[in-house]
Motif scaffolding. Structure first.
Motif, PDB file in Angstrom:
ATOM      1  N   LEU A   4     -15.422 -19.246  -4.182  1.00 16.19           N
ATOM      2  CA  LEU A   4     -14.284 -20.141  -3.988  1.00 16.19           C
ATOM      3  C   LEU A   4     -13.106 -19.396  -3.373  1.00 16.19           C
ATOM      4  N   ALA A   5     -12.936 -18.128  -3.745  1.00 15.95           N
ATOM      5  CA  ALA A   5     -11.836 -17.348  -3.185  1.00 15.95           C
ATOM      6  C   ALA A   5     -12.049 -17.108  -1.700  1.00 15.95           C
ATOM      7  N   GLY A   6     -13.297 -16.977  -1.280  1.00 20.08           N
ATOM      8  CA  GLY A   6     -13.581 -16.780   0.135  1.00 20.08           C
ATOM      9  C   GLY A   6     -13.352 -18.028   0.962  1.00 20.08           C
ATOM     10  N   ILE A   7     -13.573 -19.182   0.360  1.00 26.35           N
ATOM     11  CA  ILE A   7     -13.372 -20.434   1.073  1.00 26.35           C
ATOM     12  C   ILE A   7     -11.895 -20.760   1.181  1.00 26.35           C
ATOM     13  N   GLY A   8     -11.155 -20.594   0.091  1.00 29.60           N
ATOM     14  CA  GLY A   8      -9.746 -20.948   0.062  1.00 29.60           C
ATOM     15  C   GLY A   8      -8.872 -19.796   0.522  1.00 29.60           C
ATOM     16  N   HIS A   9      -7.783 -19.612  -0.153  1.00 30.37           N
ATOM     17  CA  HIS A   9      -6.825 -18.560   0.158  1.00 30.37           C
ATOM     18  C   HIS A   9      -7.416 -17.221  -0.238  1.00 30.37           C
ATOM     19  N   CYS A  10      -7.110 -16.179   0.504  1.00 34.29           N
ATOM     20  CA  CYS A  10      -7.719 -14.873   0.230  1.00 34.29           C
ATOM     21  C   CYS A  10      -7.241 -14.291  -1.103  1.00 34.29           C
ATOM     22  N   ARG A  11      -6.095 -14.732  -1.605  1.00 34.22           N
ATOM     23  CA  ARG A  11      -5.592 -14.224  -2.881  1.00 34.22           C
ATOM     24  C   ARG A  11      -5.888 -15.156  -4.040  1.00 34.22           C
ATOM     25  N   ALA A  12      -6.659 -16.184  -3.813  1.00 30.72           N
ATOM     26  CA  ALA A  12      -6.970 -17.141  -4.866  1.00 30.72           C
ATOM     27  C   ALA A  12      -7.840 -16.477  -5.924  1.00 30.72           C
ATOM     28  N   GLU A  13      -7.603 -16.852  -7.159  1.00 32.33           N
ATOM     29  CA  GLU A  13      -8.393 -16.342  -8.272  1.00 32.33           C
ATOM     30  C   GLU A  13      -8.821 -17.530  -9.132  1.00 32.33           C
ATOM     31  N   PRO A  14      -9.932 -18.199  -8.758  1.00 29.36           N
ATOM     32  CA  PRO A  14     -10.336 -19.389  -9.511  1.00 29.36           C
ATOM     33  C   PRO A  14     -10.916 -19.024 -10.868  1.00 29.36           C
ATOM     34  N   ALA A  15     -10.554 -19.832 -11.850  1.00 31.72           N
ATOM     35  CA  ALA A  15     -11.076 -19.644 -13.200  1.00 31.72           C
ATOM     36  C   ALA A  15     -11.148 -21.001 -13.874  1.00 31.72           C
ATOM     37  N   LEU A  16     -12.094 -21.139 -14.784  1.00 31.97           N
ATOM     38  CA  LEU A  16     -12.250 -22.374 -15.528  1.00 31.97           C
ATOM     39  C   LEU A  16     -11.244 -22.379 -16.666  1.00 31.97           C
ATOM     40  N   SER A  17     -10.449 -23.439 -16.773  1.00 34.33           N
ATOM     41  CA  SER A  17      -9.472 -23.528 -17.850  1.00 34.33           C
ATOM     42  C   SER A  17      -9.417 -24.944 -18.382  1.00 34.33           C
ATOM     43  N   GLU A  18      -8.873 -25.073 -19.576  1.00 35.06           N
ATOM     44  CA  GLU A  18      -8.790 -26.369 -20.231  1.00 35.06           C
ATOM     45  C   GLU A  18      -7.442 -27.009 -19.885  1.00 35.06           C
ATOM     46  N   ILE A  19      -7.482 -28.257 -19.387  1.00 35.15           N
ATOM     47  CA  ILE A  19      -6.268 -28.979 -19.015  1.00 35.15           C
ATOM     48  C   ILE A  19      -6.256 -30.333 -19.709  1.00 35.15           C
ATOM     49  N   ASP A  20      -5.105 -31.005 -19.688  1.00 35.40           N
ATOM     50  CA  ASP A  20      -5.013 -32.360 -20.228  1.00 35.40           C
ATOM     51  C   ASP A  20      -5.844 -33.301 -19.360  1.00 35.40           C
ATOM     52  N   ASN A  21      -6.575 -34.199 -20.002  1.00 32.59           N
ATOM     53  CA  ASN A  21      -7.410 -35.158 -19.292  1.00 32.59           C
ATOM     54  C   ASN A  21      -6.518 -36.235 -18.670  1.00 32.59           C
ATOM     55  N   PRO A  22      -6.504 -36.363 -17.339  1.00 34.89           N
ATOM     56  CA  PRO A  22      -5.657 -37.382 -16.724  1.00 34.89           C
ATOM     57  C   PRO A  22      -6.135 -38.807 -16.986  1.00 34.89           C
ATOM     58  N   LEU A  23      -7.384 -38.979 -17.396  1.00 36.78           N
ATOM     59  CA  LEU A  23      -7.946 -40.299 -17.658  1.00 36.78           C
ATOM     60  C   LEU A  23      -7.999 -40.633 -19.145  1.00 36.78           C
ATOM     61  N   TYR A  24      -7.306 -39.838 -19.969  1.00 41.21           N
ATOM     62  CA  TYR A  24      -7.321 -40.057 -21.417  1.00 41.21           C
ATOM     63  C   TYR A  24      -6.630 -41.370 -21.756  1.00 41.21           C
ATOM     64  N   ASN A  25      -7.223 -42.137 -22.685  1.00 40.24           N
ATOM     65  CA  ASN A  25      -6.678 -43.410 -23.110  1.00 40.24           C
ATOM     66  C   ASN A  25      -6.513 -43.375 -24.626  1.00 40.24           C
ATOM     67  N   ARG A  26      -5.285 -43.583 -25.118  1.00 35.38           N
ATOM     68  CA  ARG A  26      -5.017 -43.526 -26.558  1.00 35.38           C
ATOM     69  C   ARG A  26      -5.713 -44.645 -27.318  1.00 35.38           C
ATOM     70  N   ALA A  27      -5.996 -45.743 -26.651  1.00 34.85           N
ATOM     71  CA  ALA A  27      -6.655 -46.864 -27.321  1.00 34.85           C
ATOM     72  C   ALA A  27      -8.062 -46.494 -27.770  1.00 34.85           C
ATOM     73  N   HIS A  28      -8.684 -45.518 -27.102  1.00 35.57           N
ATOM     74  CA  HIS A  28     -10.044 -45.103 -27.423  1.00 35.57           C
ATOM     75  C   HIS A  28     -10.066 -43.676 -27.966  1.00 35.57           C
ATOM     76  N   ASP A  29      -9.085 -43.346 -28.786  1.00 36.73           N
ATOM     77  CA  ASP A  29      -8.988 -42.004 -29.345  1.00 36.73           C
ATOM     78  C   ASP A  29     -10.170 -41.728 -30.277  1.00 36.73           C
ATOM     79  N   GLY A  30     -10.737 -40.545 -30.164  1.00 34.96           N
ATOM     80  CA  GLY A  30     -11.859 -40.156 -31.014  1.00 34.96           C
ATOM     81  C   GLY A  30     -13.216 -40.422 -30.409  1.00 34.96           C
TER      82      GLY A  30
END
Length: 186
Positions: free
Chosen positions: A15-41
């Motif tokens: 991925l670093a070779g395809i994108g910016h030469c200084r890019a450092e891709p890593a898998l990280s946990e983020i907030d789900n943009p499709l999260y719905n409070r009505a269906h919590d759990g």
């Protein structure tokens, strides 16, 4: 160029070779943009999800990775950057005279509603930050590194402390963190 009769060797594509030469891709946990409070759990509706994140995207991501700022401060910095970019911090566009006017339509506004709201929010941020507003604009808004702002290590530490205090103030202002007198909701 490969010689005749030989195949050229192709290295591993990253991925670093395809994108910016200084890019450092890593898998990280983020907030789900499709999260719905009505269906919590529900298993299909998680609060957090995994995504590829560039660890060299901005100074705030690097500071968060090094555990110098917490999650609330990082969210406040990202929100400040979104406000800054919505107002046109990356460069405001000029009026396009090449577009033909449409009959029945009034004159186009120079600023959109989103830009006006971003200007109001940025004025609130300036009021909250005070003297640290310039450092916040350079680091969170423009994406500069702390080492670009100052050469001496002592001045860099002072900028980091000023940035951390500003991020804490913004986190309280935006509601990501409280002053300790309100119980946090789990």
């Amino acid at each position: 160029m490969a010689r005749r009769g030989r195949k050229a060797k192709v290295g591993a594509i990253t991925l670093a070779g395809i994108g910016h030469c200084r890019a450092e891709p890593a898998l990280s946990e983020i907030d789900n943009p499709l999260y719905n409070r009505a269906h919590d759990g529900e298993t299909w509706n998680p609060k957090k999800t995994m995504a590829v994140k560039n660890m060299k995207e901005s100074a705030l991501v690097v500071l968060e990775q090094r555990k110098l700022i917490d999650e609330a401060q990082a969210k406040a910095g990202e929100r400040f950057r979104r406000i800054w970019e919505a107002l046109g911090g990356a460069g405001a566009g000029s009026f396009d005279y090449s577009r033909e006017p449409v009959d029945g339509g009034g004159p186009r506004s120079a600023l959109s509603d989103r830009q006006i709201q971003a200007g109001i929010d940025l004025a609130d941020c300036r009021r909250v930050l005070g003297i640290g507003y310039d450092v916040m604009v350079k680091v969170a808004g423009e994406g500069r590194a702390i080492s670009e702002l100052a050469q001496s290590k002592n001045l860099q530490r002072a900028y980091i402390e000023m940035l951390k205090q500003g991020l804490t103030a913004l986190a309280i202002h935006f509601g990501y963190e409280n002053r300790g007198n309100v119980r946090k909701i789990a």
